[in-house]
Design a protein around this motif. Sequence first.
Motif, PDB file in Angstrom:
ATOM      1  N   LYS A  56     -12.733  -7.798 -16.848  1.00 24.51           N
ATOM      2  CA  LYS A  56     -12.325  -9.198 -16.714  1.00 24.51           C
ATOM      3  C   LYS A  56     -12.326  -9.630 -15.244  1.00 24.51           C
ATOM      4  CE  LYS A  56      -9.575  -9.276 -20.968  1.00 24.51           C
ATOM      5  NZ  LYS A  56      -8.219  -9.426 -21.562  1.00 24.51           N
ATOM      6  N   GLU A  57     -11.878  -8.747 -14.358  1.00 23.35           N
ATOM      7  CA  GLU A  57     -11.905  -9.061 -12.930  1.00 23.35           C
ATOM      8  C   GLU A  57     -13.339  -9.213 -12.429  1.00 23.35           C
ATOM      9  OE1 GLU A  57      -9.809  -5.956 -11.000  1.00 23.35           O
ATOM     10  OE2 GLU A  57      -7.865  -6.437 -11.913  1.00 23.35           O
ATOM     11  N   ALA A  58     -14.207  -8.310 -12.840  1.00 28.19           N
ATOM     12  CA  ALA A  58     -15.610  -8.379 -12.423  1.00 28.19           C
ATOM     13  C   ALA A  58     -16.273  -9.642 -12.956  1.00 28.19           C
ATOM     14  CB  ALA A  58     -16.357  -7.134 -12.901  1.00 28.19           C
ATOM     15  N   LEU A  59     -15.972 -10.000 -14.197  1.00 27.66           N
ATOM     16  CA  LEU A  59     -16.539 -11.227 -14.785  1.00 27.66           C
ATOM     17  C   LEU A  59     -16.074 -12.458 -14.008  1.00 27.66           C
ATOM     18  CD1 LEU A  59     -16.193 -10.445 -18.602  1.00 27.66           C
ATOM     19  CD2 LEU A  59     -18.315 -10.600 -17.281  1.00 27.66           C
ATOM     20  N   SER A  60     -14.837 -12.442 -13.569  1.00 28.01           N
ATOM     21  CA  SER A  60     -14.328 -13.563 -12.780  1.00 28.01           C
ATOM     22  C   SER A  60     -15.091 -13.688 -11.462  1.00 28.01           C
ATOM     23  CB  SER A  60     -12.831 -13.364 -12.512  1.00 28.01           C
ATOM     24  OG  SER A  60     -12.329 -14.383 -11.681  1.00 28.01           O
ATOM     25  N   ARG A  61     -15.332 -12.556 -10.809  1.00 21.20           N
ATOM     26  CA  ARG A  61     -16.075 -12.575  -9.538  1.00 21.20           C
ATOM     27  C   ARG A  61     -17.512 -13.067  -9.763  1.00 21.20           C
ATOM     28  NH1 ARG A  61     -14.148  -7.001  -9.288  1.00 21.20           N
ATOM     29  NH2 ARG A  61     -12.086  -6.964  -8.310  1.00 21.20           N
ATOM     30  N   LEU A  62     -18.141 -12.581 -10.814  1.00 13.10           N
ATOM     31  CA  LEU A  62     -19.520 -12.961 -11.106  1.00 13.10           C
ATOM     32  C   LEU A  62     -19.636 -14.441 -11.464  1.00 13.10           C
ATOM     33  CD1 LEU A  62     -20.481  -9.800 -13.178  1.00 13.10           C
ATOM     34  CD2 LEU A  62     -21.458 -10.436 -10.960  1.00 13.10           C
ATOM     35  N   THR A  63     -18.693 -14.940 -12.226  1.00 13.88           N
ATOM     36  CA  THR A  63     -18.705 -16.351 -12.610  1.00 13.88           C
ATOM     37  C   THR A  63     -18.533 -17.244 -11.389  1.00 13.88           C
ATOM     38  OG1 THR A  63     -17.794 -15.795 -14.782  1.00 13.88           O
ATOM     39  CG2 THR A  63     -17.598 -18.081 -14.075  1.00 13.88           C
ATOM     40  N   LYS A  64     -17.649 -16.833 -10.484  1.00 16.42           N
ATOM     41  CA  LYS A  64     -17.457 -17.582  -9.236  1.00 16.42           C
ATOM     42  C   LYS A  64     -18.737 -17.585  -8.410  1.00 16.42           C
ATOM     43  CE  LYS A  64     -14.475 -17.614  -5.088  1.00 16.42           C
ATOM     44  NZ  LYS A  64     -15.472 -17.260  -4.069  1.00 16.42           N
ATOM     45  N   MET A  65     -19.409 -16.425  -8.333  1.00 14.73           N
ATOM     46  CA  MET A  65     -20.648 -16.347  -7.574  1.00 14.73           C
ATOM     47  C   MET A  65     -21.720 -17.248  -8.183  1.00 14.73           C
ATOM     48  SD  MET A  65     -23.036 -13.091  -6.545  1.00 14.73           S
ATOM     49  CE  MET A  65     -22.721 -12.307  -8.092  1.00 14.73           C
ATOM     50  N   LYS A  66     -21.833 -17.263  -9.495  1.00 15.28           N
ATOM     51  CA  LYS A  66     -22.826 -18.111 -10.139  1.00 15.28           C
ATOM     52  C   LYS A  66     -22.551 -19.585  -9.838  1.00 15.28           C
ATOM     53  CE  LYS A  66     -24.679 -19.533 -14.604  1.00 15.28           C
ATOM     54  NZ  LYS A  66     -24.554 -19.425 -16.070  1.00 15.28           N
ATOM     55  N   ARG A  67     -21.292 -19.981  -9.858  1.00 14.95           N
ATOM     56  CA  ARG A  67     -20.927 -21.369  -9.558  1.00 14.95           C
ATOM     57  C   ARG A  67     -21.324 -21.722  -8.125  1.00 14.95           C
ATOM     58  NH1 ARG A  67     -16.265 -20.995 -11.452  1.00 14.95           N
ATOM     59  NH2 ARG A  67     -15.110 -20.482  -9.532  1.00 14.95           N
ATOM     60  N   GLU A  68     -21.103 -20.791  -7.193  1.00 11.36           N
ATOM     61  CA  GLU A  68     -21.458 -21.042  -5.793  1.00 11.36           C
ATOM     62  C   GLU A  68     -22.977 -21.114  -5.613  1.00 11.36           C
ATOM     63  OE1 GLU A  68     -19.490 -17.866  -3.816  1.00 11.36           O
ATOM     64  OE2 GLU A  68     -17.527 -18.869  -3.802  1.00 11.36           O
ATOM     65  N   LEU A  69     -23.706 -20.289  -6.341  1.00 15.30           N
ATOM     66  CA  LEU A  69     -25.169 -20.331  -6.277  1.00 15.30           C
ATOM     67  C   LEU A  69     -25.688 -21.664  -6.807  1.00 15.30           C
ATOM     68  CD1 LEU A  69     -28.095 -19.250  -6.141  1.00 15.30           C
ATOM     69  CD2 LEU A  69     -27.650 -18.027  -8.278  1.00 15.30           C
ATOM     70  N   VAL A  70     -25.216 -22.064  -7.971  1.00 10.43           N
ATOM     71  CA  VAL A  70     -25.709 -23.280  -8.620  1.00 10.43           C
ATOM     72  C   VAL A  70     -25.369 -24.525  -7.801  1.00 10.43           C
ATOM     73  CG1 VAL A  70     -25.438 -24.748 -10.659  1.00 10.43           C
ATOM     74  CG2 VAL A  70     -25.712 -22.280 -10.923  1.00 10.43           C
ATOM     75  N   THR A  71     -24.219 -24.509  -7.138  1.00 12.28           N
ATOM     76  CA  THR A  71     -23.795 -25.672  -6.339  1.00 12.28           C
ATOM     77  C   THR A  71     -24.171 -25.542  -4.872  1.00 12.28           C
ATOM     78  OG1 THR A  71     -21.575 -24.702  -6.095  1.00 12.28           O
ATOM     79  CG2 THR A  71     -21.923 -26.258  -7.919  1.00 12.28           C
ATOM     80  N   ASP A  72     -24.928 -24.498  -4.544  1.00 15.68           N
ATOM     81  CA  ASP A  72     -25.475 -24.307  -3.198  1.00 15.68           C
ATOM     82  C   ASP A  72     -24.401 -24.250  -2.119  1.00 15.68           C
ATOM     83  OD1 ASP A  72     -27.442 -23.901  -1.287  1.00 15.68           O
ATOM     84  OD2 ASP A  72     -27.822 -26.057  -0.994  1.00 15.68           O
ATOM     85  N   LYS A  73     -23.412 -23.393  -2.316  1.00 16.87           N
ATOM     86  CA  LYS A  73     -22.354 -23.212  -1.338  1.00 16.87           C
ATOM     87  C   LYS A  73     -22.819 -22.280  -0.205  1.00 16.87           C
ATOM     88  CE  LYS A  73     -18.958 -25.579  -3.218  1.00 16.87           C
ATOM     89  NZ  LYS A  73     -19.716 -26.294  -4.254  1.00 16.87           N
ATOM     90  N   GLU A  74     -22.007 -22.208   0.848  1.00 17.12           N
ATOM     91  CA  GLU A  74     -22.320 -21.323   1.970  1.00 17.12           C
ATOM     92  C   GLU A  74     -22.214 -19.857   1.546  1.00 17.12           C
ATOM     93  OE1 GLU A  74     -20.046 -22.027   5.457  1.00 17.12           O
ATOM     94  OE2 GLU A  74     -20.664 -24.121   5.659  1.00 17.12           O
ATOM     95  N   LEU A  75     -23.065 -19.031   2.142  1.00 19.94           N
ATOM     96  CA  LEU A  75     -22.951 -17.586   1.952  1.00 19.94           C
ATOM     97  C   LEU A  75     -21.696 -17.098   2.682  1.00 19.94           C
ATOM     98  CD1 LEU A  75     -26.648 -16.451   2.558  1.00 19.94           C
ATOM     99  CD2 LEU A  75     -25.556 -17.057   0.400  1.00 19.94           C
ATOM    100  N   THR A  76     -20.949 -16.243   2.040  1.00 12.88           N
ATOM    101  CA  THR A  76     -19.699 -15.761   2.625  1.00 12.88           C
ATOM    102  C   THR A  76     -19.754 -14.244   2.846  1.00 12.88           C
ATOM    103  OG1 THR A  76     -18.717 -15.524   0.419  1.00 12.88           O
ATOM    104  CG2 THR A  76     -18.334 -17.596   1.576  1.00 12.88           C
ATOM    105  N   ILE A  77     -18.932 -13.773   3.771  1.00 13.20           N
ATOM    106  CA  ILE A  77     -18.848 -12.346   4.062  1.00 13.20           C
ATOM    107  C   ILE A  77     -18.380 -11.592   2.817  1.00 13.20           C
ATOM    108  CG2 ILE A  77     -17.693 -10.595   5.449  1.00 13.20           C
ATOM    109  CD1 ILE A  77     -19.659 -12.228   7.060  1.00 13.20           C
ATOM    110  N   LEU A  78     -19.006 -10.483   2.524  1.00 20.72           N
ATOM    111  CA  LEU A  78     -18.634  -9.675   1.362  1.00 20.72           C
ATOM    112  C   LEU A  78     -17.341  -8.918   1.647  1.00 20.72           C
ATOM    113  CD1 LEU A  78     -22.209  -8.341   0.592  1.00 20.72           C
ATOM    114  CD2 LEU A  78     -20.898  -9.851  -0.892  1.00 20.72           C
ATOM    115  N   GLU A  79     -16.363  -9.126   0.790  1.00 23.77           N
ATOM    116  CA  GLU A  79     -15.054  -8.495   0.969  1.00 23.77           C
ATOM    117  C   GLU A  79     -14.955  -7.249   0.092  1.00 23.77           C
ATOM    118  OE1 GLU A  79     -13.047  -9.371   3.236  1.00 23.77           O
ATOM    119  OE2 GLU A  79     -13.930 -11.299   3.796  1.00 23.77           O
ATOM    120  N   ASP A  80     -15.516  -6.169   0.544  1.00 31.23           N
ATOM    121  CA  ASP A  80     -15.395  -4.902  -0.166  1.00 31.23           C
ATOM    122  C   ASP A  80     -15.422  -3.773   0.854  1.00 31.23           C
ATOM    123  OD1 ASP A  80     -18.132  -4.124   0.405  1.00 31.23           O
ATOM    124  OD2 ASP A  80     -18.778  -5.475  -1.187  1.00 31.23           O
ATOM    125  N   GLU A  81     -15.280  -2.565   0.376  1.00 32.31           N
ATOM    126  CA  GLU A  81     -15.256  -1.405   1.274  1.00 32.31           C
ATOM    127  C   GLU A  81     -16.395  -0.433   0.953  1.00 32.31           C
ATOM    128  OE1 GLU A  81     -11.367   0.289   1.022  1.00 32.31           O
ATOM    129  OE2 GLU A  81     -10.362  -1.481   1.854  1.00 32.31           O
TER     130      GLU A  81
END
Length: 445
Positions: A56-81
């Motif tokens: 569910k957490e991964a799906l939330s991240r993926l859905t947010k990314m798809k929304r940013e892609l479709v709406t042409d948002k700025e690329l952001t720094i990847l927050e992972d380790e």
Amino acid sequence: MSLPLRCSGKDGPETFTFKTLVDRMPVILTKVIDQLSKSMNKLVEQRGPDARPAVKEALSRLTKMKRELVTDKELTILEDELPDNRMWRSAVSRMAELTWHSAPWLYSECYMYRSIHSAIEQSPALRGFDPFQVEKEAAFRSAFSGMETVASLLQSMLEEYTATAAKGDDSATAALKSNGYRFFLLLSMWGNRVDLCILSNAETNSAEEVAGLQAVSQEQLTALNDLILANDVERVVDHLGKDRSGDAGRRQLDVILDNSGFELFTDLCLVQYLLATKTVDIVKLHCKTMPWFVSDNLQKDVFWTLDQFEADSSPAPIRWLGTSIREHIEQQRILVTDHPFYTLPYEYSKMEKVCPTLYSELSQAYLIILKGDLNYRKLVADRRWPHTTPFRDALCGFEPSALCTLRTLKAETVVGMAEGLAEATCAKDADWLSSGKYAVVQSTV
């Protein structure tokens, strides 16, 4: 030298680049979301109850990314380790204030696949999950029936070579080897026609259509020569056939792989031919380190493929090929390797600075074969070069050793063409740059 601009969504709505960003990439993301959703119960069964909230957490991240892609948002720094995060932070920081569409296409596309990986790997319960595995395995099975004929032909060609060499007829043996080099180089190139990343948004992508794209017989290869827009195959054949008496050590071939499935099969046929004829002594197969561009090879995909080849139900020629490749691996004549550079958004001309160890390793090769469209785009920095630009010029200094690229055209950059050929081809086929119908064999040898 003033360098041409890189391909990007700013190139206009009529371009394949723009259509990829607007149509194909969102479709691929949607398929990843669907596949992860469908896999939830199985993941819970295999990995325990922690997998459910992780999905569910991964799906939330993926859905947010798809929304940013479709709406042409700025690329952001990847927050992972993840291990490559530092290099990705450096790459994305250079794209400050650029959006999915305005950033160079190579960066945006690589960023999407790296972000998919991040969305999944941030959850410990999902680590190692490949959202493209189902598609890769289905594509392999749809093509499997077409492999027996080619594997049988490979066997018979090697038997003829061995028999001729045993008679001591050097001229006939050399002619047979050259014919084999030519055939399996071209087969490997045309094997690149099928790409799940490209087919993801096709109106029809049935097993029958995929199998038809992959059905390349010996006779068909000759008929397809007119579709090769820059053809250095004879130079590569000559390079492979050079006298080895002056070799200082073992002759090494490096193959930077592209797609799994039928294309990997054709690559392994080429490798088997070169090892069996003692043209090379060692082969390094370079894979990606994470699920990439849907169908790109991971190390596990190579070994999964060999498992399928060696299954009792496989036809005898396929089992023979699988057993032969496995034996080469066990004897360390084939090394299956990977490196994080191949999943960074950098062009190859940056390799010596960014990953000097990998560059040094490649410099040991007698020949480096780079497969497919993404490797080609990275070779020429995904720039809109004039199509008549010499191939070596477009490499911008990347030449750790002799290079050969085997590629069918699925993106709007290609160099090394004869004067007027691009215009003539475009007049016949408006989609010539991205349909996969046309191809190039280009080399620095």
